[in-house]
Each structure stands twice: as C-alpha cells, then as structure tokens.
Design a protein around this motif. Structure first.
Motif, PDB file in Angstrom:
ATOM      1  N   ALA A 148       0.828  -1.202   0.000  1.00 38.49           N
ATOM      2  CA  ALA A 148       0.000   0.000   0.000  1.00 38.49           C
ATOM      3  C   ALA A 148       0.864   1.254   0.000  1.00 38.49           C
ATOM      4  CB  ALA A 148      -0.928  -0.006   1.218  1.00 38.49           C
ATOM      5  N   MET A 172       1.204   4.217  -2.828  1.00 40.53           N
ATOM      6  CA  MET A 172       0.956   5.625  -2.523  1.00 40.53           C
ATOM      7  C   MET A 172       2.156   6.504  -2.838  1.00 40.53           C
ATOM      8  SD  MET A 172      -1.356   5.607   0.967  1.00 40.53           S
ATOM      9  CE  MET A 172      -0.234   4.616   1.942  1.00 40.53           C
ATOM     10  N   ALA A 205      -2.150   8.300   3.796  1.00 43.94           N
ATOM     11  CA  ALA A 205      -2.937   8.424   2.574  1.00 43.94           C
ATOM     12  C   ALA A 205      -3.661   9.763   2.523  1.00 43.94           C
ATOM     13  CB  ALA A 205      -3.948   7.277   2.484  1.00 43.94           C
ATOM     14  N   ALA A 258      -7.891   1.072   2.900  1.00 43.99           N
ATOM     15  CA  ALA A 258      -6.502   0.806   2.490  1.00 43.99           C
ATOM     16  C   ALA A 258      -6.400  -0.541   1.784  1.00 43.99           C
ATOM     17  CB  ALA A 258      -5.583   0.838   3.714  1.00 43.99           C
ATOM     18  N   ARG A 313      -7.701  -0.078  -1.613  1.00 40.11           N
ATOM     19  CA  ARG A 313      -6.714   0.679  -2.402  1.00 40.11           C
ATOM     20  C   ARG A 313      -5.664  -0.258  -3.007  1.00 40.11           C
ATOM     21  NH1 ARG A 313      -4.980   6.297  -1.915  1.00 40.11           N
ATOM     22  NH2 ARG A 313      -3.016   6.555  -3.040  1.00 40.11           N
ATOM     23  N   VAL A 358      -7.122  -1.584  -6.123  1.00 43.14           N
ATOM     24  CA  VAL A 358      -7.193  -0.574  -7.187  1.00 43.14           C
ATOM     25  C   VAL A 358      -5.810  -0.311  -7.771  1.00 43.14           C
ATOM     26  CG1 VAL A 358      -7.717   1.838  -7.700  1.00 43.14           C
ATOM     27  CG2 VAL A 358      -9.259   0.513  -6.235  1.00 43.14           C
ATOM     28  N   GLU A 359      -4.834  -0.088  -6.880  1.00 41.55           N
ATOM     29  CA  GLU A 359      -3.490   0.253  -7.352  1.00 41.55           C
ATOM     30  C   GLU A 359      -2.834  -0.897  -8.111  1.00 41.55           C
ATOM     31  OE1 GLU A 359      -2.241   3.129  -7.334  1.00 41.55           O
ATOM     32  OE2 GLU A 359      -3.525   4.216  -5.938  1.00 41.55           O
TER      33      GLU A 359
END
Length: 435
Positions: free
Chosen positions: A271, A275, A317, A369, A372, A375-376
């Motif tokens: 994560a 970011m 984040a 998170a 995320r 998604v990432e």
C-alpha cells in the motif's frame, strides 16, 4: 554509488493551498510540523494500541511504551526507508484470552503464559523475514498476491468495526456523540486547509472532546468527565514489566499468528509503495525481521505482540506525508507517554463515545486501504477466482467466522487470512485461459 544505510532527508516546505506537497520517505518537513505530524500518528495508533491490551488484560501504558520501542527498532532494521508505526496487534486477542483463561475484567493474572507464545510468534516471524531477505518475496507474492493481501488488510478494518460500533451503543447520547465525532473529523478533513487539514484526526478528536465536556460537565446532558484521577496521578513512573512463561502448548497456538502478521505487513508495504510510487519490496525481509524482533522484545517484558499499523497508513494516505522521520518522532512521544502514569490517567478520561467515533473513522480507513491495494494493483474482479477469494475472505473476517480444532481456535482474522491463502491456491490450480 553505494546507497547509505539511512537516507539523507531533504527539507521540504509545506504549503497552505489545501493540498500540500507530497513529502517522500527521504524528505522531511520543518521540525515543528514534523513534531505535529508525529503527534497525529500517536493519536492514530492510540485507540487500537490501547484497546488491544485492555481487551487482553495487559497494561496499556506498557503497550504504548513498547510500541515506541518497536517502531524505533523497525526504523533501524529498514534503514529508515519504510514509513510505518508498530502498535498492538489484534490478531493475538482471541488466542491470548484462550491460553490465559482471561475473564475480560481487570488485569490478566496469567499474562506470562501468553508472553511466551508471543515471543514464539515473533521468532517465527523473524525467521520468515530472514528467508525473504535471502531468496526474495516471489514465493510470498505467489501465496499472497494483491487480491489476497488487499482482502486481509480490508478484513482487519471490518473485523474491528463491531468493536468501535458496539462501544458507543450503550445509550442514545453516546451514539449521537460518536456520530458528532465522525463529523468533527470529517469536517476538519474537508473544510480546513494546510496543516490543520493534515492534523484531521488529532484536531477532530480534540474538538469532539471539548464538545463532550461542554455537553456533560457544563450542561449535564450525559456522564461528565472525571478529572480526579488525572490530578492524583504521578507525572513520572516506570512501567510494570512482566516476565514470560514458556509453555509448549501456548507457544504452539500463538506461533502461527506470524502468518497473519506477514500478510498484514506485506499488504501495508504494498500500500505504501502504491501511494509513494516507490518499490519497497527490497526492504520486505528487513521489515519482517524488524517486526518480528520488536514482537519478541515486547513479549519479553509484558507488552503485546506488535504489527505495522494500517491506521497510520490511512493517515499517510490523507496527509500525503510519508517521511520516515515522522515515525521516529511518534515513537519518542510514545516512549515519553509510557513513562507517565498521568498520561495513563488522561487516557481514562477520553469518553468512550469520542474514542469510538474516532475508531469508526480509523477502522474505516484500514478497510479502504485494503481496497486501495486492489485498485493500485489493478486486480481483475471479472476473474471469478479473484471475485470468490475476495468475497469469501471479507465475509469470513467481517462475520468473525471461528474454527475450533480441539483446544485450537482460529478467529475471524485468522480464518480469513488462511482461508484467502488456501482458497487462492486451490482455485489457481486451473490456469486462466487465454482470451
């Protein structure tokens, strides 16, 4: 050119345009802002780091103190390259209660047995870290790809959600105060600018605390805050350490928790990589070792097992400040607080409704998170394997699905973690067909 062990942190100035610059891991803000951000990370980890030992009958002041020690150890092991705070892990709670026979009220008089198991878990965790440092992360990533790690991180937030919600549902007044606290944090996040916006959790908690005091102490609408214990508490005092007891059955039960900690840490590092735009995989082994050693040290003196905290990743984040020096400041603040019985008394004055409201926001940030990570990493949910793994994992964790095999009990986070790994491995026996 050979990379230095610690980065050379470059000074960056913050802006007041409401967005602010992204502060990288090898950068820092001016010291007053760095200290303020460190304090916010203490606030972010505070609720869970204090709540976990309370649920197990451990000393919360000692847990705060050892979280600071653990964070500094982690910082050294990763060479200041990975921003993370180490706080009390909730993955231990069910098994600690089982092996100690804790009734749920007051201090746990049998913590020594649990401490031996926590040390065993830390040792297994550190050994996994040594293996990763030697051969790389490919084998872990095959066992725990983004669909699995994202689900595990999200499950931790969802599994903790009932704790936050049930804690504020004792009466109607507390429920409304919790919602007011959520609005305070959300209002600071959306309507403020500059550093105020970046300190949303700290400022939101303080606003809610003041409002609660006005409503109760001032207007008599609810249970007032009692400051007597704060006035009577000493400013300085040494934490009460506890010696571990090494019992084979307890060690065997708690050692496998290392797999959950690996999944947490792996997901957290992924994560942060997403970011920051930096590939932190090369520090994965060192991160595991640091976390494992910190868990062993914490268990050796009476503290809880520790883990990298998604709560603090959620703060990063929102604030876009990833400077690792912020976590050194946070750790030092935690050390100072751990030596203060007066701080422990202050902890007790924070209304449960206010802490619950902040927990709702923070635990929600943990769940997001995890999403995320999906998604990432562009997890394809048109693929039925990914869809089933994520769906089943979320329900197992959120529903706190528990499996018992004799004296061994695996709670929701554990069943979700192992279930996600095994389910993904089984469903991967059928290779994806070429489209």
């Amino acid at each position: 050119m050979k990379e230095s062990f610690f980065p050379q942190w470059r000074l960056r100035q913050s802006t007041n345009d409401g967005k602010g610059p992204v502060i990288g891991t090898d950068e820092r803000l001016p010291w007053p802002q760095t200290i303020a951000m460190g304090l916010q990370h203490v606030v972010a980890m505070f609720g869970a780091t204090v709540l976990a030992p309370l649920l197990m009958g451990f000393d919360p002041n000692l847990a705060i103190f050892m979280s600071g020690i653990g964070t500094l150890l982690f910082f050294v092991f990763v060479g200041g390259r990975v921003p993370s705070y180490l706080g009390s892990s909730f993955a231990f709670i069910g098994l600690v209660i089982l092996v100690t026979g804790y009734s749920g009220q007051g201090p746990n008089t049998n913590t020594g047995v649990a401490l031996g198991g926590i040390i065993a878990c830390g040792a297994v965790y550190a050994l996994i870290g040594l293996l990763v440092a030697a051969v790389g992360t490919n084998w872990i990533e095959k066992l725990m790809p983004p669909v699995v790690t994202g689900a595990v991180v999200a499950v931790i937030g969802l599994n903790l959600a009932p704790i936050a919600v049930k804690g504020v549902m004792g009466n109607n007044f507390d429920a409304w105060v919790a919602l007011l606290t959520v609005l305070c944090v959300g209002g600071v996040a959306v309507f403020t600018r500059g550093m105020a916006q970046r300190l949303l959790i700290l400022i939101g908690l303080l606003l809610a605390y003041v409002i609660y005091a006005v409503l109760t102490n001032g207007m008599g609408l609810g249970k007032p805050i009692d400051f007597t214990s704060v006035a009577n508490a000493a400013w300085f005092g040494v934490p009460q350490f506890v010696a571990p007891v090494f019992r084979a059955d307890a060690m065997a039960l708690l050692a496998p928790v290392a797999v959950i900690l690996v999944a947490e840490n792996l997901g957290h590092i992924k994560a942060v990589s997403a970011m920051t735009g930096q590939n932190l995989d090369r520090y994965m082994g060192r991160a595991f070792i640091g976390d494992g050693v910190a868990t062993m040290l914490s268990g050796s003196v009476g503290g809880t097992g520790v883990t990298t905290y998604a709560e603090n990743i959620g703060v990063m984040a929102v604030t876009k400040i990833y400077s690792t020096l912020v976590f050194v400041v946070a750790a030092l603040i935690a050390l100072a607080l751990g030596f203060s019985p007066k701080f422990g008394a202050v902890i007790q004055t924070i209304p449960g409704a206010v802490l619950g409201g902040v927990s709702i926001v923070v635990f929600g940030l943990i769940a997001v998170a995890g999403a995320r990570i999906w998604v990432e990493n562009k997890v394809d949910f048109a693929n039925n394997r990914n869809l089933i793994v994520a769906a089943v994992t979320l329900v197992l964790g959120a529903g706190d699905f528990t499996l018992k095999l004799g004296q061994f009990a695996l709670g929701g986070i554990g069943t979700a973690t192992f279930g996600a790994i095994l389910l993904h491995a089984l469903l991967s026996l059928r290779k994806d067909e070429e489209q």
